[in-house]
Write a protein that holds these residues in place. Sequence first.
Motif, short mmCIF file in Angstrom:
data_model
loop_
_atom_site.label_atom_id
_atom_site.label_comp_id
_atom_site.label_asym_id
_atom_site.label_seq_id
_atom_site.Cartn_x
_atom_site.Cartn_y
_atom_site.Cartn_z
N LYS A 34 -1.00 1.62 13.36
CA LYS A 34 0.44 1.86 13.20
C LYS A 34 0.73 3.21 13.87
O LYS A 34 0.63 4.27 13.24
N VAL A 87 4.79 0.28 1.29
CA VAL A 87 5.81 -0.71 1.62
C VAL A 87 5.13 -2.07 1.83
O VAL A 87 4.02 -2.14 2.37
N PRO A 88 5.75 -3.16 1.38
CA PRO A 88 5.09 -4.48 1.42
C PRO A 88 4.64 -4.90 2.81
O PRO A 88 3.64 -5.62 2.94
N GLU A 89 5.36 -4.48 3.84
CA GLU A 89 4.99 -4.85 5.21
C GLU A 89 3.60 -4.32 5.58
O GLU A 89 2.99 -4.82 6.54
N TYR A 90 3.11 -3.33 4.83
CA TYR A 90 1.80 -2.73 5.15
C TYR A 90 0.71 -3.14 4.18
O TYR A 90 -0.43 -2.67 4.30
N TRP A 91 0.99 -3.98 3.21
CA TRP A 91 -0.05 -4.38 2.25
C TRP A 91 -1.24 -5.02 2.96
O TRP A 91 -2.40 -4.65 2.70
N GLU A 92 -0.98 -5.97 3.84
CA GLU A 92 -2.08 -6.66 4.51
C GLU A 92 -2.90 -5.69 5.35
O GLU A 92 -4.15 -5.75 5.35
N ASP A 93 -2.24 -4.78 6.04
CA ASP A 93 -2.95 -3.80 6.85
C ASP A 93 -3.93 -2.99 6.01
O ASP A 93 -5.10 -2.82 6.37
N ARG A 149 15.06 0.96 11.85
CA ARG A 149 15.51 -0.23 12.58
C ARG A 149 15.95 0.16 13.98
O ARG A 149 16.32 1.33 14.24
N PRO A 157 8.83 0.26 8.72
CA PRO A 157 9.72 -0.79 8.18
C PRO A 157 11.00 -0.26 7.53
O PRO A 157 11.92 -1.06 7.28
#
Length: 593
Positions: free
Chosen positions: A341, A31-37, A565, A562
């Motif tokens: 996470k 998921v894109p929210e975890y790319w940086e991680d 919710r 992500p």
Amino acid sequence: MGVLTYKGAQFLLDEEPFQILSGAIHYFRVVPEYWEDRLLKLKACGFNTVETYVPWNVHEPQPGQYRFEGMADLERFIRIAGNAGLYVIVRPSPYICAEWEFGGLPSWLLADNDIRLRCNDATFLANVDRYYDVLLPRLQPLLSTHGGPIIAMQIENEYGSFGNDASYLQYLRNGMVRRGMDVLLFTSDGPTDHMLQAGSVPGHLATVNFGSGTQGAFAKLREYQADEPLMCMEYWNGWFDHWGESHHTREASDVARVLEEMLRVGASVNFYMFHGGTNFGFYNGANCQQKDQYEPTITSYDYDSLLSESGEPTAKFHAVRNLIAWYSNRDLGELVLPDPKETIAYGRVELKQCAVLLAQVDQLSVPVQRTNLEPMEKLGQDYGFILYQTRISGPRERQELVVQEVRDRALVFVNGQFQGVLERGNTALSVSFEVPPEGADIAILVENMGRINYGPYLKDPKGITEGVRHGFQFLFDWTIHCLPMTDLSGLHFREQLAEADGEAEIKGEEPAFYRGSFQLTDVRDTFLRLDSWTKGFVYVNGFNLGRYWNKGPQKTLYVPAPLLREGENEIIVFELHQTVDQAITFVDTADLG
């Protein structure tokens, strides 16, 4: 960023000696929210480069319709990598393998019976050209020659294991150069004579893929490329799983031993995988080396790699980091990682509402009439399920229902009653029935379990690709429902025990959707267990997590935070057979068997 070249056996980055220490992370499996991680963890492990494939079927889901947002935002992934101080290797070839559906090729190619894949076929190359006209201009500003992080790009992927059309490889190479891809171009193949002979492009770097046998692999590469740099473009430090197999694992010490063999001779390396991720939705591929041995890949692509499916460092991470520090003479310092996470067990959720598939197919798709059966691709469908219905006159004695080519697994119903399962390559399964005097309605629900991604049977249309017979008589006049399962909003759910007499709506084995909701105040990663369920897939808040199957090895589905919710969350399970407990359980630990 620097420009990668080589002189003799040495890579150079802006004319300075450089050793590529790379790890694979597929943006389309995270998921894109975890790319940086994930990218920061790659950097913390001592790597200087990230490698990714580019799946054509993700970016051009229908001819001329392109997608570069969300999980398909390749440019954003590359920019995040560059901002993290990483170089990038991009492998944008039409075919990627990667245990990915159809090896990354778009399913709509198969609507043309005459198309020939991965060769100098005019129709195939016209589609590649249209795709490259959109994809490659997006990558050009990100090349290191334009100040971006991309230092190298692949021409085709393991082509020597498929074909020997040199003109096709040259066409792809020329197309990349013509569109401004002026970074280092390379090929990658297995370390064998026939693969290196057929998969390499004269004048361009050849690399090899292997999981062990370093000395022999590099010796074979040296026979074909005497002076250029040595690189293992895919170091298979783990492996993937098929349904029904045991989960593959590999000791960290063995992974470190083979890496040390490469580092000792100054070779460059790309770990396949550094972080495997997940085959969300219906994007898993399948293997089929022999015609009747179809083996679909599971939803998890954990790969037993350096980061787990949920992004946690494994023993391999620490063993590899130590080796990189030793051989690069770098002090990597204290290991600093992004905040973990954390996972959570939300517990049991009951799914009290249901919707029976066969009663609501018209809510999910518009039927089409055909004299003959048609596979999915002929009807513009890519993934999911397809339902074929017809009526047969009676009376008739008991005879076998013969589906001459099922791709890949079919449930058969007569007058709404489940008769049995037919599976591709499984000759032990059969269905037979007699027909009463008034006749009978026949329904065949077929699941596309993943198109073949590697080997000689790559051309793999889905659904029923040949005729259906009752005994020796072919059946015609079919009503067909395409069921890609992308939009479930038309379904009408009801309470499963809403009948006044308490009689359940589901009777026996009947494909149905089950829905429930749960409230959250603390949103974290979690894992979904379906111990009482048989086979199907799961939606959470409209996102398809992927398939489950009680034959294993995988027992949990990964649910990244992500996708959840605060407040109310919805879960829908599509079950093909039946469950003994209409509930699922969220746990805090993965179970891949």
